[in-house]
Write a protein that holds these residues in place. Structure first.
Motif, PDB file in Angstrom:
ATOM      1  N   THR A 124       6.123  -0.317 -17.312  1.00  0.00           N
ATOM      2  CA  THR A 124       5.829   0.157 -15.950  1.00  0.00           C
ATOM      3  C   THR A 124       6.895  -0.320 -14.968  1.00  0.00           C
ATOM      4  N   ARG A 125       7.399  -1.532 -15.157  1.00  0.00           N
ATOM      5  CA  ARG A 125       8.495  -2.012 -14.299  1.00  0.00           C
ATOM      6  C   ARG A 125       9.702  -1.074 -14.412  1.00  0.00           C
ATOM      7  N   GLN A 126      10.018  -0.664 -15.633  1.00  0.00           N
ATOM      8  CA  GLN A 126      11.150   0.236 -15.853  1.00  0.00           C
ATOM      9  C   GLN A 126      10.914   1.585 -15.171  1.00  0.00           C
ATOM     10  N   LEU A 127       9.700   2.108 -15.295  1.00  0.00           N
ATOM     11  CA  LEU A 127       9.376   3.377 -14.635  1.00  0.00           C
ATOM     12  C   LEU A 127       9.532   3.260 -13.124  1.00  0.00           C
ATOM     13  N   LEU A 128       9.019   2.187 -12.552  1.00  0.00           N
ATOM     14  CA  LEU A 128       9.116   1.995 -11.101  1.00  0.00           C
ATOM     15  C   LEU A 128      10.575   1.850 -10.670  1.00  0.00           C
ATOM     16  N   LYS A 129      11.369   1.188 -11.484  1.00  0.00           N
ATOM     17  CA  LYS A 129      12.797   1.042 -11.188  1.00  0.00           C
ATOM     18  C   LYS A 129      13.477   2.413 -11.205  1.00  0.00           C
ATOM     19  N   GLU A 130      13.170   3.218 -12.224  1.00  0.00           N
ATOM     20  CA  GLU A 130      13.751   4.559 -12.328  1.00  0.00           C
ATOM     21  C   GLU A 130      13.364   5.436 -11.139  1.00  0.00           C
ATOM     22  N   LYS A 131      12.170   5.213 -10.602  1.00  0.00           N
ATOM     23  CA  LYS A 131      11.683   6.001  -9.471  1.00  0.00           C
ATOM     24  C   LYS A 131      12.075   5.368  -8.132  1.00  0.00           C
ATOM     25  N   SER A 132      12.800   4.246  -8.178  1.00  0.00           N
ATOM     26  CA  SER A 132      13.224   3.507  -6.975  1.00  0.00           C
ATOM     27  C   SER A 132      12.044   3.129  -6.087  1.00  0.00           C
ATOM     28  N   VAL A 133      10.976   2.658  -6.722  1.00  0.00           N
ATOM     29  CA  VAL A 133       9.771   2.254  -6.000  1.00  0.00           C
ATOM     30  C   VAL A 133       9.789   0.744  -5.800  1.00  0.00           C
ATOM     31  N   SER A 134       9.593   0.334  -4.569  1.00  0.00           N
ATOM     32  CA  SER A 134       9.486  -1.087  -4.245  1.00  0.00           C
ATOM     33  C   SER A 134       8.046  -1.529  -4.492  1.00  0.00           C
ATOM     34  N   TYR A 135       7.865  -2.652  -5.181  1.00  0.00           N
ATOM     35  CA  TYR A 135       6.521  -3.101  -5.535  1.00  0.00           C
ATOM     36  C   TYR A 135       6.470  -4.621  -5.587  1.00  0.00           C
ATOM     37  N   VAL A 136       5.260  -5.125  -5.595  1.00  0.00           N
ATOM     38  CA  VAL A 136       4.991  -6.549  -5.763  1.00  0.00           C
ATOM     39  C   VAL A 136       3.954  -6.682  -6.861  1.00  0.00           C
ATOM     40  N   GLU A 137       4.147  -7.641  -7.753  1.00  0.00           N
ATOM     41  CA  GLU A 137       3.179  -7.901  -8.818  1.00  0.00           C
ATOM     42  C   GLU A 137       2.255  -9.029  -8.384  1.00  0.00           C
ATOM     43  N   LYS A 138       0.965  -8.866  -8.676  1.00  0.00           N
ATOM     44  CA  LYS A 138      -0.010  -9.916  -8.372  1.00  0.00           C
ATOM     45  C   LYS A 138      -0.937 -10.074  -9.560  1.00  0.00           C
ATOM     46  N   LYS A 139      -1.135 -11.307  -9.949  1.00  0.00           N
ATOM     47  CA  LYS A 139      -2.120 -11.577 -10.993  1.00  0.00           C
ATOM     48  C   LYS A 139      -3.477 -11.605 -10.315  1.00  0.00           C
ATOM     49  N   MET A 140      -4.317 -10.656 -10.713  1.00  0.00           N
ATOM     50  CA  MET A 140      -5.657 -10.558 -10.127  1.00  0.00           C
ATOM     51  C   MET A 140      -6.550  -9.719 -11.027  1.00  0.00           C
TER      52      MET A 140
END
Length: 124
Positions: free
Chosen positions: A11-27
């Motif tokens: 999913t990180r790779q997909l978001l990178k390919e789509k140029s999406v800025s995101y934050v990961e949270k353990k929850m």
């Protein structure tokens, strides 16, 4: 907190390919991906089956359509169904095209999603 690290990397790779800025949270017992300060999707390991689940925030309008897809079910953590959120089992996101479908559905809904209320912090 248990989640599938390989799925997280995909999913990180997909978001990178789509140029999406995101934050990961353990929850929620797993890992959630926040886009624009809103929970977009996440993942965790089902304790009953020991298999990976994708938690997809698809919105109320896409909810019934999503549930008709194979390998998709209602999201239920506490005995209460969360409308607008679905679980997708491993067979539903094993192929890259399938994972892309679910992530894109979540990203498409994200601008319409409401942010969770921020907890007020006390000033000292």
């Amino acid at each position: 907190m248990a989640y599938d690290e390989f799925l997280a990397d995909r999913t990180r790779q997909l978001l990178k390919e789509k140029s999406v800025s995101y934050v990961e949270k353990k929850m929620m017992g797993g890992l959630c991906f926040m886009v624009d300060d809103k929970m977009c999707f996440g993942m965790h390991i089902d304790k009953n089956t020991n298999s990976s689940l994708l938690m997809a925030r698809v919105g109320v309008d896409n909810y019934e359509k999503a549930l008709k897809k194979e390998h998709c079910s209602e999201m239920n953590f506490t005995g209460r169904i969360m409308k607008g959120f679905v679980f997708v089992t491993e067979d539903g996101f094993d192929l890259d095209n399938d994972l892309n479908y679910w992530i894109q559905l979540c990203l498409d809904f994200n601008p319409l999603a409401k942010s969770s209320k921020k907890k007020a912090t006390k000033k000292k």
